[in-house]
Design an enzyme around this catalytic site. Structure first.
Site, PDB file in Angstrom:
ATOM      1  N   MET A   1     -22.804 -22.838  24.080  1.00 35.86           N
ATOM      2  CA  MET A   1     -22.875 -23.913  23.089  1.00 35.86           C
ATOM      3  C   MET A   1     -24.052 -24.860  23.344  1.00 35.86           C
ATOM      4  SD  MET A   1     -20.474 -22.881  21.221  1.00 35.86           S
ATOM      5  CE  MET A   1     -20.125 -24.190  20.064  1.00 35.86           C
ATOM      6  N   ARG A   2     -25.178 -24.316  23.751  1.00 36.33           N
ATOM      7  CA  ARG A   2     -26.397 -25.113  23.937  1.00 36.33           C
ATOM      8  C   ARG A   2     -27.524 -24.456  23.173  1.00 36.33           C
ATOM      9  NH1 ARG A   2     -25.084 -29.935  26.557  1.00 36.33           N
ATOM     10  NH2 ARG A   2     -23.366 -29.463  27.955  1.00 36.33           N
TER      11      ARG A   2
ATOM     12  N   ASN B   1     -27.482 -13.952  19.789  1.00 38.03           N
ATOM     13  CA  ASN B   1     -26.427 -14.970  19.694  1.00 38.03           C
ATOM     14  C   ASN B   1     -25.402 -14.556  18.649  1.00 38.03           C
ATOM     15  OD1 ASN B   1     -25.200 -17.555  20.112  1.00 38.03           O
ATOM     16  ND2 ASN B   1     -26.104 -18.241  18.181  1.00 38.03           N
TER      17      ASN B   1
ATOM     18  N   HIS C   1     -22.804 -16.235  15.813  1.00 39.33           N
ATOM     19  CA  HIS C   1     -22.559 -17.491  15.099  1.00 39.33           C
ATOM     20  C   HIS C   1     -21.314 -17.337  14.220  1.00 39.33           C
ATOM     21  CE1 HIS C   1     -23.414 -21.308  13.271  1.00 39.33           C
ATOM     22  NE2 HIS C   1     -23.156 -20.753  12.105  1.00 39.33           N
TER      23      HIS C   1
HETATM   24  C1  GRF Z   1     -17.124 -18.097  18.970  1.00 42.81           C
HETATM   25  O1  GRF Z   1     -16.467 -18.412  17.771  1.00 42.81           O
HETATM   26  C2  GRF Z   1     -18.609 -18.003  18.762  1.00 42.81           C
HETATM   27  O2  GRF Z   1     -18.958 -17.545  17.483  1.00 42.81           O
HETATM   28  C3  GRF Z   1     -19.031 -19.442  18.924  1.00 42.81           C
HETATM   29  O3  GRF Z   1     -18.215 -19.945  19.952  1.00 42.81           O
HETATM   30  C4  GRF Z   1     -16.997 -19.215  20.009  1.00 42.81           C
HETATM   31  C5  GRF Z   1     -16.884 -18.709  21.412  1.00 42.81           C
HETATM   32  O4  GRF Z   1     -15.666 -18.100  21.663  1.00 42.81           O
HETATM   33  N1  GRF Z   1     -20.445 -19.525  19.191  1.00 42.81           N
HETATM   34  P1  GRF Z   1     -15.419 -17.336  23.039  1.00 42.81           P
HETATM   35  O5  GRF Z   1     -15.828 -18.260  24.171  1.00 42.81           O
HETATM   36  O6  GRF Z   1     -16.229 -16.071  23.026  1.00 42.81           O
HETATM   37  O7  GRF Z   1     -13.937 -17.081  23.052  1.00 42.81           O
END
Ligand code: GRF
Length: 246
Positions: free
Chosen positions: A142-143, A164, A166
């Site tokens: 998340m960065r 990535n 999304h």
């Molecule tokens: C997922 O929904 C992904 O699309 C978003 O963050 C969430 C991560 O989930 N970027 P996890 O850590 O893989 O369970």
């Protein structure tokens, strides 16, 4: 079968996507994709995804972004920056924040953002240095990544090496809350996207997408659950697509 590619992963949380990739890569038994995960790095200590990696015998490391940003707020000494940090170059390339050239506040804020992130990114790179990876997979990391980091992985022009996932059908709903934004807009179709990382936020070339129906009465939790189930199918498939074209 393609040549097995070496993959690094970065996470921030629960790591269910990481788990889906681990399960598809399958260790030595019955791999469904031609990929081997060499490491899992996290920007946050103690997250469940790190345990998932360790359980699978994957090397892990943490770069504590929150701690680094906090200490940067006390002031950033020139010596704390990576020696190859070039603010002019990064400012010119980055498409993460818009710059109002008439505002000194805006300039200071952007420069603080880019410097503090580069300090954290250098630590990520230091950890990654000893591994020879073909692809870096952001699995719920998340960065945003700045050109400082991206340029050190994407060393061949036109060849993207960072992927990535999304939680929305890009180019709709970029940003941190794709499922929330999809749900609140009242969309009848939601989805997820795997794309390469470029200098913008959620703007790089799309590799694959999967969609699902949002039915009357579905809650935000239903949307997230349906979306994640699609993500777990889509991400390994996109890594395999990369392996086959490598
Ligand atoms: C997922 O929904 C992904 O699309 C978003 O963050 C969430 C991560 O989930 N970027 P996890 O850590 O893989 O369970």
């Amino acid at each position: 079968m393609a040549r097995t590619i070496n993959v690094g992963t970065l996470i921030s949380g629960g790591g269910t996507n990481l788990q889906a990739i681990i399960d598809s890569a399958g260790g030595s038994t019955n791999p469904k994709i031609d990929a081997k995960i060499l490491f899992t790095g996290s920007d946050t200590p103690g997250v469940k995804g790190l345990d998932r990696a360790k359980k699978a015998g994957i090397d892990t490391f943490v770069v504590d972004y929150a701690g680094i940003i906090q200490s940067c707020k006390q002031g950033i000494e020139q010596g704390a920056l990576p020696p190859d940090f070039d603010m002019g170059d990064i400012l010119e390339k980055q498409q993460l924040v818009t710059h109002d050239s008439s505002s000194a506040v805006s300039k200071n804020r952007i420069e603080f953002f880019l410097k503090s992130r580069a300090i954290a990114e250098k630590k990520l790179l230091d950890h990654m240095l000893s591994y020879k990876i073909d692809l870096l997979v952001l699995a719920g990391f998340m960065r945003v990544l700045t050109p400082y980091f991206i340029d050190r992985l994407n060393t061949v022009p036109g060849q993207y090496r960072i992927m990535n996932i999304h939680p929305a059908l890009l180019p709709s709903f970029p940003g941190t809350d794709g499922y929330g934004d999809t749900f609140r807009y009242g969309c009848k179709i939601g989805g997820c996207t795997v794309h390469f990382i470029d200098y913008g936020e959620d703007t790089g070339p799309i590799i694959g997408q999967k969609a699902f129906e949002i039915e009357t009465g579905d809650t935000l939790d239903d949307v997230k659950r349906k979306g994640l189930e699609k993500e777990w199918e889509l991400y390994p498939a996109c890594i395999q697509k990369f392996a086959e074209s490598f």
